[in-house]
Enzyme design. Structure first.
Site, PDB file in Angstrom:
ATOM      1  N   ASN A 138      -3.347  -0.040   2.841  1.00  0.00           N
ATOM      2  CA  ASN A 138      -2.033  -0.737   1.893  1.00  0.00           C
ATOM      3  C   ASN A 138      -0.724  -0.144   2.536  1.00  0.00           C
ATOM      4  O   ASN A 138       0.098  -0.998   2.850  1.00  0.00           O
ATOM      5  CB  ASN A 138      -2.584  -0.991   0.905  1.00  0.00           C
ATOM      6  CG  ASN A 138      -2.502  -1.918   0.350  1.00  0.00           C
ATOM      7  OD1 ASN A 138      -3.218  -3.145   0.296  1.00  0.00           O
ATOM      8  ND2 ASN A 138      -3.987  -1.404  -0.931  1.00  0.00           N
ATOM      9  N   LEU A 157      -1.395   8.284 -14.172  1.00  0.00           N
ATOM     10  CA  LEU A 157      -0.458   8.769 -14.090  1.00  0.00           C
ATOM     11  C   LEU A 157      -0.250   9.288 -15.720  1.00  0.00           C
ATOM     12  O   LEU A 157      -0.177   7.989 -16.648  1.00  0.00           O
ATOM     13  CB  LEU A 157       1.107   8.247 -13.157  1.00  0.00           C
ATOM     14  CG  LEU A 157       0.779   8.312 -12.116  1.00  0.00           C
ATOM     15  CD1 LEU A 157       1.580   7.607 -11.266  1.00  0.00           C
ATOM     16  CD2 LEU A 157       0.885   9.886 -11.626  1.00  0.00           C
ATOM     17  N   ASN A 207       1.703  -0.900  -8.386  1.00  0.00           N
ATOM     18  CA  ASN A 207       0.155  -1.099  -8.831  1.00  0.00           C
ATOM     19  C   ASN A 207      -0.175  -2.397  -7.784  1.00  0.00           C
ATOM     20  O   ASN A 207      -0.148  -3.684  -8.349  1.00  0.00           O
ATOM     21  CB  ASN A 207      -0.377  -0.404  -9.555  1.00  0.00           C
ATOM     22  CG  ASN A 207      -1.922  -0.438  -8.995  1.00  0.00           C
ATOM     23  OD1 ASN A 207      -2.192   0.528  -8.203  1.00  0.00           O
ATOM     24  ND2 ASN A 207      -2.894  -0.790  -9.612  1.00  0.00           N
ATOM     25  N   HIS A 236      -3.722  -3.806  -7.255  1.00  0.00           N
ATOM     26  CA  HIS A 236      -5.157  -4.186  -7.714  1.00  0.00           C
ATOM     27  C   HIS A 236      -6.364  -4.761  -7.527  1.00  0.00           C
ATOM     28  O   HIS A 236      -5.955  -6.413  -7.099  1.00  0.00           O
ATOM     29  CB  HIS A 236      -5.924  -3.727  -9.199  1.00  0.00           C
ATOM     30  CG  HIS A 236      -6.263  -3.477 -10.181  1.00  0.00           C
ATOM     31  ND1 HIS A 236      -7.625  -2.353  -9.890  1.00  0.00           N
ATOM     32  CD2 HIS A 236      -7.738  -3.930 -10.545  1.00  0.00           C
ATOM     33  CE1 HIS A 236      -8.424  -2.723 -10.565  1.00  0.00           C
ATOM     34  NE2 HIS A 236      -9.067  -3.554 -11.139  1.00  0.00           N
TER      35      HIS A 236
END
Length: 210
Positions: A15, A93, A107, A109
Site C-alpha cells: 500500500n 497505537l 487506516n 482495512h
C-alpha cells in the site's frame, strides 16, 4: 506548501508503494516520512528507493509502549506531518498518540467494517459465508477498526473466488486504488466529519480522476 503525509508500515509495504506511485510528488502531496515498528519491513526499502526518510520504532526498544508511541509521534511532528496513514501497521497505537493526531489518522482495512475488525478479516469473512467482501478506509479512533468510515468498496467473492489467496489479491487491488484516492481527497480538503453526527464522514467526490 505541500501536504505532508507520514506513512506507518509493518511489513511488505504494498500500500505504501501504491501511494508512492500515485500520490507522492503529485497534486502538492508529499510522503514526508515512513515509520515502522519492524526493522526488517520490506516497505522501508521501498521508501528508501523513493528517497523518502525512514525511521524504525520497535516497541521492545523502549521502556513501554507509551514511550514508543510518544517517540513516534514526536518524530512525525518534527517532520510537520499533516496526515498519518496506517498502511499495514500491525500494532495498536495508544490513546495519547490517537488524541495527538485526532482527525488526522487514517487506516485501510480488508473488510467491510464494522464487520470483521482486527486480524484475519478475510479468513473470518469467508468462514462466515458472507456474500460480499471489501475494503474500508476509515479515520482511526481509540478502538479497534472502529473509527468513522470514509470510503468502502465491495465485491462478491462467490462469483470471484472462495480461495483465500485469490480473494487477498483482489482485496489488495482495491486497497491500492482506494487508499490513494482517499489521501488525495483529504489533501484537497474534501473530507470532513459531520459535526452534527461524528460517525458520518462527508466526502466531496468531485470529478476527474478522484
Amino acid at each position: 506548501m505541500s501536504f505532508r503525509v507520514g506513512v506507518l508500515i509493518s511489513g511488505e509495504g504494498s500500500n505504501l508503494q501504491a501511494l508512492i506511485d500515485t500520490v507522492h510528488g503529485r497534486d502538492g502531496i508529499e510522503i514526508a516520512c515512513v515509520g515502522s515498528n519492524n526493522p526488517d519491513a520490506r516497505g522501508l526499502a521501498r521508501a528508501q528507493t523513493a528517497g523518502i526518510e525512514t525511521g524504525v520504532f520497535p516497541a521492545e526498544g523502549y521502556g513501554s509502549r507509551e514511550e514508543r508511541d510518544a517517540a513516534l509521534a514526536g518524530w512525525l511532528d518534527e517532520r510537520d506531518v499533516q496526515l498519518v496513514v496506517l498502511a499495514g501497521f500491525m500494532e495498536l497505537l495508544g490513546p495519547a498518540f490517537v488524541q495527538r493526531f485526532s482527525g488526522r489518522i487514517i487506516n485501510v482495512h480488508p473488510s467491510l467494517l464494522p464487520a470483521f475488525p482486527g486480524v484475519h478479516p478475510i479468513e473470518e469473512a469467508l468462514a462466515y459465508g458472507v456474500r460480499q467482501i471489501g475494503v474500508t478506509v476509515h479515520f482511526v479512533d481509540e478502538g479497534v477498526d472502529s473509527g468513522p468510515i470514509i470510503a468502502q468498496e465491495a465485491f462478491d467473492p462467490v462469483t470471484y473466488s472462495r480461495d483465500i489467496a485469490a480473494v487477498e489479491t483482489r482485496v489488495h487491488e482495491i486497497e491500492h486504488r482506494l487508499l490513494p484516492r482517499v489521501v488525495r481527497l483529504i489533501a484537497a480538503g474534501r473530507v470532513r466529519v459531520d459535526p452534527a453526527n461524528p460517525r458520518y464522514v462527508v466526502v466531496e467526490e468531485g470529478h476527474g480522476n478522484d
